[in-house]
Design an enzyme around this catalytic site. Sequence first.
Site, PDB file in Angstrom:
ATOM      1  N   ASP A   1       0.868  -1.166   0.000  1.00  0.00           N
ATOM      2  CA  ASP A   1       0.000   0.000   0.000  1.00  0.00           C
ATOM      3  C   ASP A   1       0.917   1.233   0.000  1.00  0.00           C
ATOM      4  OD1 ASP A   1      -2.129   1.731  -0.011  1.00  0.00           O
ATOM      5  OD2 ASP A   1      -3.231   0.721   1.583  1.00  0.00           O
TER       6      ASP A   1
HETATM    7  C1  NOJ Z   1      -3.924   3.979  -0.001  1.00  0.00           C
HETATM    8  C2  NOJ Z   1      -5.135   3.141   0.142  1.00  0.00           C
HETATM    9  O1  NOJ Z   1      -5.113   2.448   1.365  1.00  0.00           O
HETATM   10  C3  NOJ Z   1      -5.326   2.136  -0.990  1.00  0.00           C
HETATM   11  O2  NOJ Z   1      -6.572   1.527  -0.843  1.00  0.00           O
HETATM   12  C4  NOJ Z   1      -5.173   2.813  -2.312  1.00  0.00           C
HETATM   13  O3  NOJ Z   1      -5.428   1.901  -3.352  1.00  0.00           O
HETATM   14  C5  NOJ Z   1      -3.783   3.380  -2.394  1.00  0.00           C
HETATM   15  N1  NOJ Z   1      -3.613   4.377  -1.337  1.00  0.00           N
HETATM   16  C6  NOJ Z   1      -3.484   4.026  -3.746  1.00  0.00           C
HETATM   17  O4  NOJ Z   1      -4.180   5.186  -3.888  1.00  0.00           O
END
Ligand code: NOJ
Length: 745
Positions: free
Chosen positions: A280
């Site tokens: 993430d």
């Molecule tokens: C953080 C988020 O937790 C995740 O769900 C998302 O896909 C990513 N950022 C990318 O934006």
Amino acid sequence: MIKDIIKLAPLALIALVACGGGNSGGSLSAEDRFVDSVVNSMTLQQKIGQLNQVTAGSVEDMEKLAAQGMMGSILNESNLDNLHRIQKAAVENPPHIPVLISRDVIHGYKTIFPIPLGQAASFDPELVRNGSRISAVEAASDGIKWTFSPMLDIARDPRWGRIAEGYGEDPFLTSIMGAAAVKGYQGDDLSDPTSIAACAKHFVGYGAATGGRDYNSTYIPMRLLRNVYLPPFRAAAQAGCATYMSSFNDNDGVPSTGNKLILTDILRNEWGFKGFVVSDWFSVGEMINHGFAADMKDAAQKAITAGLDMDMVANAYKDYLEALVSEGKVPESQVTNACKNIVRIKYRLGLFQNHYPTVSQEVKYAPEHLEAALHTAEQSAVMLKNNGALPLKNAKKILLCGPLADAPHDQLGTWVFDGEKSHTVTPLTALKQAGYDVNYVPALTYSRDNNTSKFADAARAAKSADVVIFVGGEESILSGEAHCLSNLNLQGAQSALLETLHKAGKPVICVIMAGRPLTITDDIKNCDAILYMFHPGTMGGNALVNLVSGKVSPSGKLPASFPKNAGQIPVYYNQNNTGRPASGHEILLDNIPAEAGQTSLGCTSYMLDTGFGPLYPFGYGLSYTTFDFSDFAINKTEFAGENDEIKISFSVKNTGEYDGAEVAQIYVRDMVASITRPIKELKGFKKVFLQKGEQQNVEISVPLSALKFYGLDDKEILEKGAFEVWVATSSANEDIKWKTKIEVK
Ligand code: NOJ
């Protein structure tokens, strides 16, 4: 040599390796031969470049990075010309590997569908599949080939704002809906120009954040992880999901991004996953904050060793992997394998043949896409109460009130980057278009508005209307990532407005648009009907008109239990029985006399101020029509072996005055087991559409393998013994239609 062939004629290379002409040969598949031939000729630096995902910056910088081969993937760049330049730089320079263009396409790209929690309420996986297909087609037209969806986190806590992004509290429903979303995004063939790679996130346990506070630690013991949190991710693997995303949380002390047990042992070795795992956002670097890595270099080592293939924006792999390999701390084979996993998905996506989008730009907001979004919004609405006020019969004059009655941005919901509010049809627009005589007095301008100065106007207007439609709930920004709440009541002065409207004496229809279950306990008495639409997306207004007018009967069912108040959380339906189950006589706070002597009162597991159950149970939802169930039968009562199948058949008749749909739900209880098991678990469902007066025979099958669970010793087992199986229209005992006992031999 391989690199030059890719540069000159990627199609020729694909043909060459497909015919066994690649440099690996043997019994490898064409895909393996292609991946091997590409990756085996790459330098360590080039391989590391593929493991690096960057976020958009200046196009010149991006072009440079792509030309250097240091950009495996990009996110947050949506300008088609820029993407074209970046892609060109990548494929025209060594190692000639196209960039994987990614984006958060969560519940629609341009055409916005209801939030995933709302889609789950439809209990119709085909709608989820179709919505994801449409999202893929629209996104692919702008060159996006990878979405960070579906979110498969089980959410038993509606304070957690991200409950909006998933399919609710139940592992079975989430598994079915998640697999449907994967199939929709990826289509029948990932290499089709309209297909995009799905990403099962957040792997794993993220929804169990302590106290519902986003990013917080989780404490999920192995058996609970296996039986509740992992199943949707396993279903996604079985559905062919191309990628996974490691979650932010540390579970019982181990951050997911550095957790070999889940990223390698379970995902790859047990489930046979062949795609790649991305971190993430900066979660490799966050292992330093967790106190799990000393610095970025240590974080890179821990992540790659655990089996994390791609680093989202932390630059840890880019900056440190080369040194880690040369110091012997990370074997180069580990980097090679990660690179192969990424190249494999690029190959499957057909990126080596088609670097640039070929899908027509015309697909955005196509009429059939809007029609699908409308249908999904209709099917996702859950009617929680109706004292006969709905559908509207002779109502001519409507007072339309409340902060979401004309909120084109907010009804779209969380995680919308590309859908434009100019395309939103709000309740105000739709009611007017449908020819209703609408007096619009919002009284509150946004959901947190506390200004009651327009309440008197609203009350006056209510008196001269036939019916009041209040549309409130939450703004889109109050749910989603990092938007958690400790108080789930209607925000601002919305409850006071409902009370004011109710006092005016006309029927009040309360429509809620929200990203989570809200604690509307004290509002119910002020409403004659309640329609819960979640955030319904682009076509929410039209859906509302079709529902309140009676053209469509509400048929959604709750994908998560609604708590009476935030203190009752967690209050999920598939809990264990405990030694002191909450049943029998319910003693409430008011029943206790002053100066009561010491007593254990009801002696069962519940709270004195909320009672036994939730406000509304999982699986609950009303209709305008009525359904009769009859002729129940089961194929047998004794079963053996996990290949056996339970088949339950019955007949459902629409006995009311409207066409409609009922969701027949199959629940199971394992009566005695080697570990304590939930009092009920959803194991099958079918949404049955019936015209007025129509009757249908229904059969629902539950494979015996669905009764398996992870018991002692982390082993999945099917245990012999007695089970109860029943058909119901919600998870509540009152809604059981038929119950039987079976024996697994
Ligand atoms: C953080 C988020 O937790 C995740 O769900 C998302 O896909 C990513 N950022 C990318 O934006």
